[in-house]
Write a protein that holds these residues in place. Structure first.
Motif, PDB file in Angstrom:
ATOM      1  N   GLU A 111       6.032   8.353  10.745  1.00  0.00           N
ATOM      2  CA  GLU A 111       4.829   7.929  11.494  1.00  0.00           C
ATOM      3  C   GLU A 111       3.858   7.143  10.612  1.00  0.00           C
ATOM      4  O   GLU A 111       3.234   6.190  11.050  1.00  0.00           O
ATOM      5  CB  GLU A 111       4.063   9.150  12.018  1.00  0.00           C
ATOM      6  N   LEU A 112       3.729   7.575   9.356  1.00  0.00           N
ATOM      7  CA  LEU A 112       2.740   6.972   8.454  1.00  0.00           C
ATOM      8  C   LEU A 112       3.181   5.615   7.913  1.00  0.00           C
ATOM      9  O   LEU A 112       2.348   4.821   7.484  1.00  0.00           O
ATOM     10  CB  LEU A 112       2.448   7.920   7.280  1.00  0.00           C
ATOM     11  N   LEU A 113       4.497   5.368   7.934  1.00  0.00           N
ATOM     12  CA  LEU A 113       5.011   4.096   7.424  1.00  0.00           C
ATOM     13  C   LEU A 113       4.822   2.963   8.430  1.00  0.00           C
ATOM     14  O   LEU A 113       4.911   3.169   9.639  1.00  0.00           O
ATOM     15  CB  LEU A 113       6.501   4.223   7.095  1.00  0.00           C
ATOM     16  N   LYS A 114       4.611   1.772   7.903  1.00  0.00           N
ATOM     17  CA  LYS A 114       4.608   0.571   8.746  1.00  0.00           C
ATOM     18  C   LYS A 114       6.043   0.311   9.210  1.00  0.00           C
ATOM     19  O   LYS A 114       6.992   0.829   8.611  1.00  0.00           O
ATOM     20  CB  LYS A 114       4.112  -0.636   7.923  1.00  0.00           C
ATOM     21  N   PRO A 115       6.247  -0.516  10.244  1.00  0.00           N
ATOM     22  CA  PRO A 115       7.614  -0.862  10.649  1.00  0.00           C
ATOM     23  C   PRO A 115       8.408  -1.413   9.463  1.00  0.00           C
ATOM     24  O   PRO A 115       7.924  -2.273   8.732  1.00  0.00           O
ATOM     25  CB  PRO A 115       7.397  -1.947  11.715  1.00  0.00           C
ATOM     26  N   GLY A 116       9.607  -0.854   9.251  1.00  0.00           N
ATOM     27  CA  GLY A 116      10.444  -1.301   8.131  1.00  0.00           C
ATOM     28  C   GLY A 116      10.015  -0.787   6.776  1.00  0.00           C
ATOM     29  O   GLY A 116      10.565  -1.188   5.748  1.00  0.00           O
ATOM     30  N   GLY A 117       9.028   0.135   6.764  1.00  0.00           N
ATOM     31  CA  GLY A 117       8.539   0.697   5.502  1.00  0.00           C
ATOM     32  C   GLY A 117       9.586   1.555   4.801  1.00  0.00           C
ATOM     33  O   GLY A 117      10.563   1.993   5.414  1.00  0.00           O
TER      34      GLY A 117
ATOM     35  N   VAL B  70      -5.400  10.475   7.200  1.00  0.00           N
ATOM     36  CA  VAL B  70      -4.316   9.553   6.838  1.00  0.00           C
ATOM     37  C   VAL B  70      -3.788   8.935   8.132  1.00  0.00           C
ATOM     38  O   VAL B  70      -3.285   9.628   9.002  1.00  0.00           O
ATOM     39  CB  VAL B  70      -3.176  10.290   6.090  1.00  0.00           C
ATOM     40  N   LYS B  71      -3.937   7.636   8.270  1.00  0.00           N
ATOM     41  CA  LYS B  71      -3.644   6.956   9.534  1.00  0.00           C
ATOM     42  C   LYS B  71      -2.164   6.591   9.670  1.00  0.00           C
ATOM     43  O   LYS B  71      -1.518   6.196   8.701  1.00  0.00           O
ATOM     44  CB  LYS B  71      -4.482   5.677   9.664  1.00  0.00           C
ATOM     45  N   LYS B  72      -1.664   6.678  10.906  1.00  0.00           N
ATOM     46  CA  LYS B  72      -0.286   6.288  11.203  1.00  0.00           C
ATOM     47  C   LYS B  72      -0.093   4.794  10.947  1.00  0.00           C
ATOM     48  O   LYS B  72      -0.997   3.997  11.175  1.00  0.00           O
ATOM     49  CB  LYS B  72       0.047   6.594  12.667  1.00  0.00           C
ATOM     50  N   GLY B  73       1.100   4.449  10.496  1.00  0.00           N
ATOM     51  CA  GLY B  73       1.462   3.046  10.292  1.00  0.00           C
ATOM     52  C   GLY B  73       0.639   2.322   9.246  1.00  0.00           C
ATOM     53  O   GLY B  73       0.406   1.128   9.352  1.00  0.00           O
ATOM     54  N   SER B  74       0.209   3.050   8.216  1.00  0.00           N
ATOM     55  CA  SER B  74      -0.690   2.411   7.236  1.00  0.00           C
ATOM     56  C   SER B  74      -0.079   2.200   5.852  1.00  0.00           C
ATOM     57  O   SER B  74      -0.721   1.653   4.971  1.00  0.00           O
ATOM     58  CB  SER B  74      -1.991   3.216   7.108  1.00  0.00           C
ATOM     59  N   PHE B  75       1.196   2.597   5.648  1.00  0.00           N
ATOM     60  CA  PHE B  75       1.795   2.465   4.316  1.00  0.00           C
ATOM     61  C   PHE B  75       3.082   1.640   4.336  1.00  0.00           C
ATOM     62  O   PHE B  75       3.891   1.751   5.254  1.00  0.00           O
ATOM     63  CB  PHE B  75       2.096   3.853   3.721  1.00  0.00           C
ATOM     64  N   ASP B  76       3.255   0.842   3.289  1.00  0.00           N
ATOM     65  CA  ASP B  76       4.495   0.071   3.104  1.00  0.00           C
ATOM     66  C   ASP B  76       5.575   0.933   2.462  1.00  0.00           C
ATOM     67  O   ASP B  76       6.762   0.764   2.734  1.00  0.00           O
ATOM     68  CB  ASP B  76       4.237  -1.148   2.204  1.00  0.00           C
ATOM     69  N   VAL B  77       5.137   1.836   1.581  1.00  0.00           N
ATOM     70  CA  VAL B  77       6.063   2.690   0.819  1.00  0.00           C
ATOM     71  C   VAL B  77       5.464   4.092   0.717  1.00  0.00           C
ATOM     72  O   VAL B  77       4.259   4.240   0.473  1.00  0.00           O
ATOM     73  CB  VAL B  77       6.284   2.131  -0.616  1.00  0.00           C
ATOM     74  N   ILE B  78       6.301   5.107   0.908  1.00  0.00           N
ATOM     75  CA  ILE B  78       5.874   6.491   0.642  1.00  0.00           C
ATOM     76  C   ILE B  78       6.824   7.092  -0.386  1.00  0.00           C
ATOM     77  O   ILE B  78       8.049   7.094  -0.204  1.00  0.00           O
ATOM     78  CB  ILE B  78       5.828   7.349   1.926  1.00  0.00           C
TER      79      ILE B  78
ATOM     80  N   ILE C 114       0.882  -1.170   0.000  1.00  0.00           N
ATOM     81  CA  ILE C 114       0.000   0.000   0.000  1.00  0.00           C
ATOM     82  C   ILE C 114       0.916   1.216   0.000  1.00  0.00           C
ATOM     83  O   ILE C 114       1.787   1.360   0.878  1.00  0.00           O
ATOM     84  CB  ILE C 114      -0.935  -0.004   1.225  1.00  0.00           C
ATOM     85  N   VAL C 115       0.760   2.070  -1.009  1.00  0.00           N
ATOM     86  CA  VAL C 115       1.706   3.157  -1.276  1.00  0.00           C
ATOM     87  C   VAL C 115       1.029   4.516  -1.112  1.00  0.00           C
ATOM     88  O   VAL C 115      -0.133   4.698  -1.489  1.00  0.00           O
ATOM     89  CB  VAL C 115       2.255   3.027  -2.724  1.00  0.00           C
ATOM     90  N   LEU C 116       1.771   5.464  -0.553  1.00  0.00           N
ATOM     91  CA  LEU C 116       1.346   6.870  -0.546  1.00  0.00           C
ATOM     92  C   LEU C 116       2.275   7.630  -1.477  1.00  0.00           C
ATOM     93  O   LEU C 116       3.496   7.583  -1.319  1.00  0.00           O
ATOM     94  CB  LEU C 116       1.431   7.458   0.869  1.00  0.00           C
ATOM     95  N   ASP C 117       1.709   8.311  -2.472  1.00  0.00           N
ATOM     96  CA  ASP C 117       2.495   9.176  -3.358  1.00  0.00           C
ATOM     97  C   ASP C 117       2.245  10.610  -2.904  1.00  0.00           C
ATOM     98  O   ASP C 117       1.212  11.208  -3.193  1.00  0.00           O
ATOM     99  CB  ASP C 117       2.070   8.973  -4.820  1.00  0.00           C
ATOM    100  N   PHE C 118       3.211  11.142  -2.151  1.00  0.00           N
ATOM    101  CA  PHE C 118       3.095  12.475  -1.564  1.00  0.00           C
ATOM    102  C   PHE C 118       3.644  13.508  -2.549  1.00  0.00           C
ATOM    103  O   PHE C 118       4.802  13.466  -2.924  1.00  0.00           O
ATOM    104  CB  PHE C 118       3.868  12.492  -0.237  1.00  0.00           C
ATOM    105  N   GLY C 119       2.760  14.449  -2.974  1.00  0.00           N
ATOM    106  CA  GLY C 119       3.150  15.416  -3.999  1.00  0.00           C
ATOM    107  C   GLY C 119       3.145  14.752  -5.357  1.00  0.00           C
ATOM    108  O   GLY C 119       4.109  14.832  -6.122  1.00  0.00           O
ATOM    109  N   CYS C 120       2.022  14.092  -5.660  1.00  0.00           N
ATOM    110  CA  CYS C 120       1.938  13.221  -6.852  1.00  0.00           C
ATOM    111  C   CYS C 120       1.871  13.974  -8.165  1.00  0.00           C
ATOM    112  O   CYS C 120       2.026  13.387  -9.233  1.00  0.00           O
ATOM    113  CB  CYS C 120       0.721  12.301  -6.728  1.00  0.00           C
ATOM    114  N   GLY C 121       1.613  15.290  -8.119  1.00  0.00           N
ATOM    115  CA  GLY C 121       1.516  16.056  -9.361  1.00  0.00           C
ATOM    116  C   GLY C 121       0.426  15.509 -10.268  1.00  0.00           C
ATOM    117  O   GLY C 121      -0.682  15.221  -9.832  1.00  0.00           O
TER     118      GLY C 121
END
Length: 206
Positions: free
Chosen positions: A130-136, A101-109, A42-49
């Motif tokens: 904060e938003l990444l899962k452990p090891g994200g 946007v929930k904490k610990g909810s993304f594998d990749v940002i 599950i990916v977050l694209d921050f500033g995706c344009g």
């Protein structure tokens, strides 16, 4: 609407045309990013344009949440995704500090061409952590114009007179230190493009 949002809204219609002058760098970013993705991510694209990255990597991940401060950029990105029948991306006019946007909810940002435009990159990196899962993973591409004196001065002047948003003149060492201080370990760091000293950096949440 703040000055930065207004600038990107005005730029949106020409954004792809300008960015695709450097299509090879984008292809390089997409290929390098793809190597770090899994079909369960599950990916977050921050500033995706306009979705230049998200629309290309959607097939390699489970879902993408793509956000940008420019509503015009989001409109273009969403339209392109619909034209291509890409169903696993949700585009939203939002910021990374949106409480939905929930904490610990993304594998990749993804933070592609964003870090040098931030007012306070330290606070944003803390939020990303904060938003990444452990090891994200944080995957970024950033021009380090601090390595280029003429370009740095030109961009500083253009920022002061409002032609472009204010641009941070990172040197690559500063950029790496900044990311590491955000509680990340560097996985990969490489210069994508000599002329703009653009660096591709992958970092893992500690």
């Amino acid at each position: 609407m703040n000055k930065s949002e207004h600038f990107w809204d005005k730029t949106a219609s020409k954004y792809d045309q300008v960015e695709m002058k450097d299509e090879q760098t984008y292809l390089n970013i997409i290929q390098r990013t793809q190597k770090h993705l899994k079909l369960s991510d599950i990916v977050l694209d921050f500033g995706c344009g306009t979705g230049l990255i998200s629309n290309e990597i959607a097939q390699y991940v489970k879902e993408i949440h793509a956000i940008d401060i420019s509503s015009n950029m989001i409109e273009i990105a969403d339209k392109k995704a619909k034209e291509r029948n890409i169903a696993n991306i949700s585009y939203a006019h939002s910021t990374i500090f949106d409480e939905r946007v929930k904490k610990g909810s993304f594998d990749v940002i993804l933070v592609i061409h964003v870090l040098h435009l931030l007012e306070d990159e330290h606070i944003v990196l803390q939020r990303i952590n904060e938003l990444l899962k452990p090891g994200g993973l944080l995957i970024s591409a950033t021009p380090c114009v601090g390595e280029k004196i003429f370009l740095r001065n030109l961009l500083f002047f253009a920022g002061r007179v409002g032609l472009v948003p204010t641009i941070k003149s990172f040197k690559v060492r500063n950029l790496v230190d900044t990311i590491e201080k955000g509680n990340f370990s560097i996985v990969e760091s490489d210069c994508l493009k000599k002329s703009s000293q653009e660096y591709f950096i992958v970092a893992r949440k500690n």
